[in-house]
Design a protein around this motif. Structure first.
Motif, PDB file in Angstrom:
ATOM      1  N   LEU A 608     -19.028 -64.425  71.577  1.00 39.90           N
ATOM      2  CA  LEU A 608     -18.396 -65.350  70.634  1.00 39.90           C
ATOM      3  C   LEU A 608     -16.897 -65.443  70.899  1.00 39.90           C
ATOM      4  CD1 LEU A 608     -20.220 -64.237  67.385  1.00 39.90           C
ATOM      5  CD2 LEU A 608     -20.579 -66.355  68.649  1.00 39.90           C
ATOM      6  N   PRO A 609     -16.351 -66.674  70.956  1.00 39.58           N
ATOM      7  CA  PRO A 609     -14.908 -66.824  71.160  1.00 39.58           C
ATOM      8  C   PRO A 609     -14.084 -66.225  70.025  1.00 39.58           C
ATOM      9  CG  PRO A 609     -16.057 -68.897  71.576  1.00 39.58           C
ATOM     10  CD  PRO A 609     -17.049 -67.972  70.941  1.00 39.58           C
ATOM     11  N   HIS A 610     -14.550 -66.405  68.783  1.00 37.48           N
ATOM     12  CA  HIS A 610     -13.833 -65.867  67.621  1.00 37.48           C
ATOM     13  C   HIS A 610     -14.738 -64.856  66.918  1.00 37.48           C
ATOM     14  CE1 HIS A 610     -10.586 -68.847  67.851  1.00 37.48           C
ATOM     15  NE2 HIS A 610     -11.531 -69.710  68.177  1.00 37.48           N
ATOM     16  N   GLY A 611     -14.133 -63.774  66.450  1.00 35.95           N
ATOM     17  CA  GLY A 611     -14.907 -62.775  65.720  1.00 35.95           C
ATOM     18  C   GLY A 611     -15.894 -62.030  66.589  1.00 35.95           C
ATOM     19  N   GLY A 612     -15.671 -62.026  67.885  1.00 39.69           N
ATOM     20  CA  GLY A 612     -16.613 -61.384  68.786  1.00 39.69           C
ATOM     21  C   GLY A 612     -16.479 -59.873  68.819  1.00 39.69           C
ATOM     22  N   ASN A 639     -20.917 -57.350  63.984  1.00 34.39           N
ATOM     23  CA  ASN A 639     -20.488 -58.426  64.871  1.00 34.39           C
ATOM     24  C   ASN A 639     -21.323 -58.463  66.144  1.00 34.39           C
ATOM     25  OD1 ASN A 639     -18.521 -58.550  62.878  1.00 34.39           O
ATOM     26  ND2 ASN A 639     -16.884 -59.042  64.304  1.00 34.39           N
ATOM     27  N   THR A 640     -21.701 -57.292  66.620  1.00 37.24           N
ATOM     28  CA  THR A 640     -22.582 -57.245  67.791  1.00 37.24           C
ATOM     29  C   THR A 640     -23.938 -57.844  67.447  1.00 37.24           C
ATOM     30  OG1 THR A 640     -21.471 -55.269  68.649  1.00 37.24           O
ATOM     31  CG2 THR A 640     -23.699 -55.713  69.460  1.00 37.24           C
ATOM     32  N   LEU A 646     -27.602 -64.624  68.892  1.00 37.02           N
ATOM     33  CA  LEU A 646     -27.406 -65.812  69.723  1.00 37.02           C
ATOM     34  C   LEU A 646     -27.976 -65.600  71.114  1.00 37.02           C
ATOM     35  CD1 LEU A 646     -23.801 -66.721  68.580  1.00 37.02           C
ATOM     36  CD2 LEU A 646     -25.838 -68.126  68.264  1.00 37.02           C
ATOM     37  N   GLY A 647     -27.790 -64.401  71.661  1.00 37.27           N
ATOM     38  CA  GLY A 647     -28.339 -64.126  72.977  1.00 37.27           C
ATOM     39  C   GLY A 647     -29.850 -64.231  73.001  1.00 37.27           C
ATOM     40  N   ALA A 648     -30.503 -63.722  71.958  1.00 38.83           N
ATOM     41  CA  ALA A 648     -31.962 -63.795  71.887  1.00 38.83           C
ATOM     42  C   ALA A 648     -32.427 -65.240  71.717  1.00 38.83           C
ATOM     43  CB  ALA A 648     -32.473 -62.932  70.736  1.00 38.83           C
ATOM     44  N   ALA A 675     -21.332 -71.221  64.936  1.00 40.73           N
ATOM     45  CA  ALA A 675     -20.154 -71.426  64.086  1.00 40.73           C
ATOM     46  C   ALA A 675     -20.127 -70.439  62.928  1.00 40.73           C
ATOM     47  CB  ALA A 675     -20.125 -72.861  63.556  1.00 40.73           C
ATOM     48  N   LEU A 676     -21.277 -70.227  62.291  1.00 39.49           N
ATOM     49  CA  LEU A 676     -21.333 -69.276  61.177  1.00 39.49           C
ATOM     50  C   LEU A 676     -20.993 -67.865  61.636  1.00 39.49           C
ATOM     51  CD1 LEU A 676     -24.571 -70.471  59.347  1.00 39.49           C
ATOM     52  CD2 LEU A 676     -22.217 -70.691  58.526  1.00 39.49           C
ATOM     53  N   ALA A 677     -21.511 -67.491  62.795  1.00 44.41           N
ATOM     54  CA  ALA A 677     -21.276 -66.136  63.291  1.00 44.41           C
ATOM     55  C   ALA A 677     -19.805 -65.910  63.596  1.00 44.41           C
ATOM     56  CB  ALA A 677     -22.120 -65.883  64.543  1.00 44.41           C
ATOM     57  N   GLN A 678     -19.146 -66.928  64.132  1.00 44.44           N
ATOM     58  CA  GLN A 678     -17.718 -66.780  64.414  1.00 44.44           C
ATOM     59  C   GLN A 678     -16.923 -66.654  63.111  1.00 44.44           C
ATOM     60  OE1 GLN A 678     -15.999 -69.013  67.836  1.00 44.44           O
ATOM     61  NE2 GLN A 678     -18.003 -69.996  67.928  1.00 44.44           N
ATOM     62  N   ARG A 679     -17.315 -67.425  62.116  1.00 46.59           N
ATOM     63  CA  ARG A 679     -16.608 -67.331  60.833  1.00 46.59           C
ATOM     64  C   ARG A 679     -16.815 -65.959  60.204  1.00 46.59           C
ATOM     65  NH1 ARG A 679     -18.125 -71.630  56.267  1.00 46.59           N
ATOM     66  NH2 ARG A 679     -19.957 -70.291  56.034  1.00 46.59           N
TER      67      ARG A 679
END
Length: 739
Positions: A608-612, A639-640, A646-648, A675-679
């Motif tokens: 993820l670009p943000h919140g990764g 976060n992982t 997303l990877g799955a 988007a939700l995951a980054q937020r």
């Protein structure tokens, strides 16, 4: 999409679903609550044995079918969707763990008993202590509540010894089982109570690998959660599609549509987590550890949320005893609780994520050796060349250099493109190419906005346009921007007002575009403009290629809240675009704007670009947190888990392609959940900072600054259509809810 991907798995799922409908109708389940709570075998047990569903995963030499954990999970999912009562899940969980134990006489005896139809339960509890004595062990203590324990014929137990866990069999006739009042009314639950219970040496089971035990248990529970969520989704959607209020189906109301769409997002994530955990059974222990924690942290809690959301969509009727949804809700709570706390699984996932990453590859290391050698030779040559320049602002494209030029020449910038621009690489080939890049720690090149532009030119452009634009873009000599959004249209691209008037030799464009990423660094832009003002919204729009050096193009950077200027507003004042820069025919703009190639770039992993996770790992390594290290590790775990979701989902999309089908809902789910995951992830990082959140570092790269990482989120939440727009798409186009 249900858990099975292959034709054989789908056939198995259909067979099990049909068995469940015949053998365990809901009225029968409700009529036998008391028997189920006591651990009695259901009336259909013998029929289930004849189907061989209890022994699907057992070794063939012990009377099983030698199928894998994924196939067993397929069965569990379908039985869960029908809320089949009784001991099936506890039994196959216990027998799968026994099958994972080391060879020995007791293992053979137990597997034979399970193959003959014995029911079972698995007891793993810190409440049981084993003490070594001359003839074996004595065990004392009381276990935590265990699903399926009352009524089990075979009880497999793990107790804590001074030097590690001890696994053994407790004979049901000798066990002291206290039956409890279970949350799940269709399944027994109880505690094992032992006082100096004697375990002789021949009752000790060779210890199975702990990570394999975890992934076996968690994947099967997650598979049942997937079935529960699928039922909740279909039940809720069918209800809101037909329930009328205020003269309309309530499924036509946007608020209801969004709730239903988010229910689909949850269901898809649950299924992906269950599938990923089950497939990890044959992978190294570290991979099993990641997948098991992901299943416990994602699939099981989300099943509770899915059931509650179903209740809220059903309204008052969903809150009554008569409706079946509360039974699904109860089971979801029961199975999620049985694996322990979310906080503990977040800690466990965070600890392993500090040093390990989930492997989402789907080709063997020695697959396609000729391609590997060919690609490897090019990449080794590339590494000898001077590095290419990087963008001065954010994520925008930089000018190409010698490395990108060589990769473009070899067809490796976009290998999925047809020759001569790529090499026509399918999913397997793309995976091998990605592995060769990763092996050399060399990032795969990207044309950023060109990733959207070039497929459209390939699909709708003339040969001359393709020759003019594709190779220079792939070499990094042309940087693109996308002139779609307008101040008055926002996400409603069909409502754009930029006009194109035909003039001698071309078209004259007038209008304003906004939120144009990288326009200040771009050479060309793709622009949607209305060529027929009298046509309906989606019609009368044409697709233009604009040289941004053309007179009348005025680019004005927009400074964001991060202090950066990655976006722009672009004014078009009598900009003349020649005829050869109209893509396709007039009026085809909307169709072209939504075009992609059939063979798309394969996405593997879910960074993820943000919140990764990488930012949380950096914070932990640097000590840049104000909480305890334990809490920082738990945030890393959460976060992982989002990235693993997303990877799955990405990998299931690829596997769907490989199975000869087109991906379905998971593509839209990825867009929303990304988007939700980054937020959520970026917000999670803020919870670690305390007073450090009063400071920012440099605005040159927001992704490297914990606070600016969060402030930069709107570019993700708005770009490409807001979450709400994507939820509209899911509700109307995938779930079929009325407009």
């Amino acid at each position: 999409m249900p858990l099975p991907l292959t034709d054989d798995q789908r056939a198995l799922a259909e067979s099990v679903a049909a068995f469940a409908r015949r053998s365990a109708p809901m009225e029968s389940t409700r009529a036998t609550f008391d028997d189920s709570a006591a651990g009695a075998r259901p009336a259909f047990w013998e029929a289930l044995l004849r189907q061989g569903l209890h022994a699907l995963h057992l070794p063939e030499k012990h009377g099983g079918a030698d199928a894998g954990l994924v196939e067993l999970a397929v069965v569990v999912e379908q039985l869960g969707r029908a809320l089949v009562p009784g001991p099936y899940l506890p039994t196959v969980t216990a027998s799968a763990v026994v099958a994972a134990a080391g060879e020995g006489a007791l293992r053979d005896e137990l597997l034979a008993a399970f193959a003959d139809g014995a029911t079972g339960a698995l007891v793993r509890s810190t409440g049981l202590r084993a003490e070594s004595v001359e003839f074996g062990w004595t065990v004392s203590g009381s276990s935590e509540p265990v699903l399926g324990l009352p009524g089990a014929d075979v009880v497999v137990v793990r107790a804590e010894g001074a030097d590690g866990p001890v696994w053994f069999r407790v004979r049901a006739a000798d066990a002291a089982v206290r039956t409890e009042s279970g949350t799940d009314l269709s399944r027994s639950v109880g505690r094992l109570e032992l006082e100096a219970y004697v375990v002789s040496a021949d009752e000790v089971l060779p210890a199975p690998a702990p990570d394999l035990v975890d992934v076996t248990v968690n994947s099967l529970l997650a598979a049942e959660a997937s079935g529960l969520a699928a039922w909740c989704l279909s039940t809720a959607v069918e209800y809101v599609r037909t329930r009328v209020q205020f003269g309309k189906p309530i499924g036509s109301f946007q608020a209801v549509q969004h709730k239903a769409a988010m229910l689909l997002v949850r269901a898809e994530r649950i299924t992906a987590a269950a599938w990923d955990a089950a497939r990890s059974a044959g992978q190294p222990a570290e991979q099993q550890r990641l997948a098991a924690a992901q299943a416990a942290l994602t699939a099981l809690p989300l099943a509770i949320d899915a059931a509650l959301e179903c209740v809220t969509l059903l309204g008052g009727i969903g809150f009554t005893w008569e409706h079946d949804v509360h039974l699904y809700w109860r089971r979801a709570i029961s199975i999620a609780s049985s694996v322990g706390t979310e906080e503990e699984w977040a800690r466990r996932l965070g600890e392993v994520a500090l040093t390990a990453e989930r492997d989402f590859s789907f080709v063997d290391a020695d697959a396609l050796p000729e391609l590997r050698a060919q690609v490897g030779a090019v990449l080794d040559e590339v590494l000898t060349l001077p590095p290419d320049p990087v963008s001065s602002t954010g994520w925008a494209s930089a000018r190409g250099g010698p490395r990108m030029a060589r990769l473009a020449e070899a067809g490796l910038v976009a290998p999925h493109y047809p020759k001569p621009y790529g090499i026509g690489a399918g999913p397997h080939e793309q995976a091998v190419i990605a592995a060769e890049f990763a092996r050399r720690n060399l990032p795969q090149p990207t044309t950023i906005i060109g990733e959207w532009v070039l497929p459209t030119i390939l699909a709708g452009g003339t040969p001359a346009q393709q020759e003019r634009f594709l190779t220079p873009t792939l070499r990094g000599e042309i940087v693109w921007c996308q002139l779609f959004s307008e101040p008055g249209a926002g996400s409603d691209l069909a409502g754009l007002s930029t006009r194109a008037e035909q003039v001698e030799g071309g078209w004259k464009l007038n209008g304003q575009k906004v939120w144009t990423s990288s326009a200040h660094e771009a050479d060309w832009g793709v622009c949607l403009a209305r060529t027929d003002p009298d046509a309906p919204k989606h019609k009368g729009i044409s697709y233009f290629l604009i040289d941004l050096r053309t007179p009348g193009v005025d680019i004005r950077p927009l400074v964001q809240s991060t202090g950066m200027a990655e976006f722009n507003e672009v004014f078009l004042d009598d900009v003349v675009v020649p005829d050869d820069c109209l893509l396709g025919e007039p009026g085809q703009g909307w169709k072209l704007a939504t075009t992609t190639l059939t063979e798309e770039r394969v996405s593997m992993g879910g960074m993820l670009p943000h919140g990764g996770a990488r930012l949380v790992k950096r914070a932990i390594a640097e000590g840049s947190y104000a909480t305890s290290r334990a809490e920082a590790v738990r945030v890393l775990g959460r976060n992982t888990a989002r990235e693993l979701s997303l990877g799955a989902l990405n990998l299931r999309s690829v596997q769907t392609l490989l199975a000869g089908a087109r991906p379905g809902a998971e593509i839209s789910v990825q867009k929303v959940y990304n988007a939700l995951a980054q937020r959520e992830g970026s917000r999670g990082i803020l919870t670690l900072l305390g007073p450090l959140g009063t400071l920012t570092g440099s605005s040159v790269d927001p992704a490297s600054d914990f606070v600016l990482d969060h402030i930069a989120l709107p570019s993700v939440l708005f770009g490409g259509g807001t979450i709400e727009i994507q939820l509209n798409v899911i509700a109307q186009r995938i779930l079929g809810l009325p407009r």
